[in-house]
Design an enzyme around this catalytic site. Structure first.
Site, short mmCIF file in Angstrom:
data_model
loop_
_atom_site.label_atom_id
_atom_site.label_comp_id
_atom_site.label_asym_id
_atom_site.label_seq_id
_atom_site.Cartn_x
_atom_site.Cartn_y
_atom_site.Cartn_z
N HIS A 102 0.84 -1.21 0.00
CA HIS A 102 0.00 0.00 0.00
C HIS A 102 0.86 1.25 0.00
O HIS A 102 1.97 1.25 0.54
CB HIS A 102 -0.94 0.02 1.20
CG HIS A 102 -0.26 -0.19 2.52
ND1 HIS A 102 0.08 -1.44 2.98
CD2 HIS A 102 0.17 0.68 3.46
CE1 HIS A 102 0.68 -1.33 4.14
NE2 HIS A 102 0.75 -0.05 4.46
N HIS A 104 0.74 5.16 1.41
CA HIS A 104 0.09 6.09 2.33
C HIS A 104 0.05 7.46 1.67
O HIS A 104 1.08 7.92 1.14
CB HIS A 104 0.91 6.26 3.61
CG HIS A 104 1.01 5.04 4.46
ND1 HIS A 104 0.22 4.83 5.56
CD2 HIS A 104 1.85 3.97 4.40
CE1 HIS A 104 0.55 3.69 6.15
NE2 HIS A 104 1.54 3.15 5.47
P1 5GP Z 1 2.00 -0.05 7.28
O1 5GP Z 1 2.49 0.00 8.69
O2 5GP Z 1 1.87 -1.48 6.87
O3 5GP Z 1 2.75 0.79 6.31
O4 5GP Z 1 0.55 0.62 7.32
C1 5GP Z 1 -0.61 -0.09 7.59
C2 5GP Z 1 -1.70 0.94 7.75
O5 5GP Z 1 -2.92 0.28 7.72
C3 5GP Z 1 -1.62 1.70 9.08
O6 5GP Z 1 -1.54 3.10 8.82
C4 5GP Z 1 -2.91 1.30 9.79
O7 5GP Z 1 -3.46 2.37 10.52
C5 5GP Z 1 -3.79 0.85 8.66
N1 5GP Z 1 -4.75 -0.19 9.00
C6 5GP Z 1 -4.51 -1.31 9.73
N2 5GP Z 1 -5.62 -2.07 9.78
C7 5GP Z 1 -6.58 -1.41 9.08
C8 5GP Z 1 -7.95 -1.71 8.77
O8 5GP Z 1 -8.50 -2.72 9.17
N3 5GP Z 1 -8.61 -0.80 8.02
C9 5GP Z 1 -8.02 0.35 7.57
N4 5GP Z 1 -8.79 1.17 6.85
N5 5GP Z 1 -6.74 0.65 7.83
C10 5GP Z 1 -6.02 -0.22 8.57
#
Ligand code: 5GP
Ligand code: ZN
Length: 142
Positions: A102, A104
């Site tokens: 993903h 951000h």
């Molecule tokens: P990463 O740490 O993998 O770069 O970011 C994961 C992102 O996913 C985090 O910003 C977290 O807040 C978001 N996130 C985690 N679980 C969920 C979810 O169930 N729904 C949504 N909409 N965001 C999520």
């Protein structure tokens, strides 16, 4: 479509977990981050499960970035931030916490520090309001 049954973002793609969607096409989905680091924090994912940027083709990565570019513009128009940060983390040691690729899109507001990464649930009504604003901005520029 390649899905991982244990992956929360695959569940969102399938509609088995809720999300506030700002954008959808056949390959990609954009939705509000549930624990936003700032107001208007959006995530952009490929629908096909891939853990990291290294697990998709250059063409798939290019498509994801095209959509991220468009959504970042809509977030900027809708939220009127002072800056916009884009981030994409690969691997736990890089800070990745959800192992489905993903981007951000994080609006930055002058004088406001970022909230801690993936730490505090956003208020649902506020997230819905921001989702609607960003969707409207997307339609305005489409
Ligand atoms: P990463 O740490 O993998 O770069 O970011 C994961 C992102 O996913 C985090 O910003 C977290 O807040 C978001 N996130 C985690 N679980 C969920 C979810 O169930 N729904 C949504 N909409 N965001 C999520
Ligand atoms: Zn997945």
């Amino acid at each position: 479509m390649n899905h991982d049954p244990n992956c929360i973002f695959c569940m969102i793609v399938r509609g088995d977990a809720p999300s506030l969607k700002v954008y959808e096409d056949e390959d990609c989905l954009g939705f509000m981050d549930i624990m936003p680091q700032s107001e208007g924090h959006v995530l952009v994912i490929p629908k096909r499960h891939a853990a990291q940027i290294f697990d998709v083709s250059a063409d798939e990565a290019a498509k994801l970035i095209r959509v991220t570019h468009e959504l970042a513009g809509a977030v900027r128009n809708a939220m009127q931030p002072d800056g916009v940060m884009l981030a994409q983390l690969n691997g736990a040691d890089a800070g990745q916490t959800v192992f489905h690729l993903h981007f951000h899109i994080v609006p930055r507001y002058a004088g406001q520090k970022l909230a801690l990464h993936a730490s505090k649930m956003g208020d649902t009504e506020t997230l819905k309001t921001h989702c609607e604003k960003i969707r409207a901005a997307l339609h305005d520029t489409a």
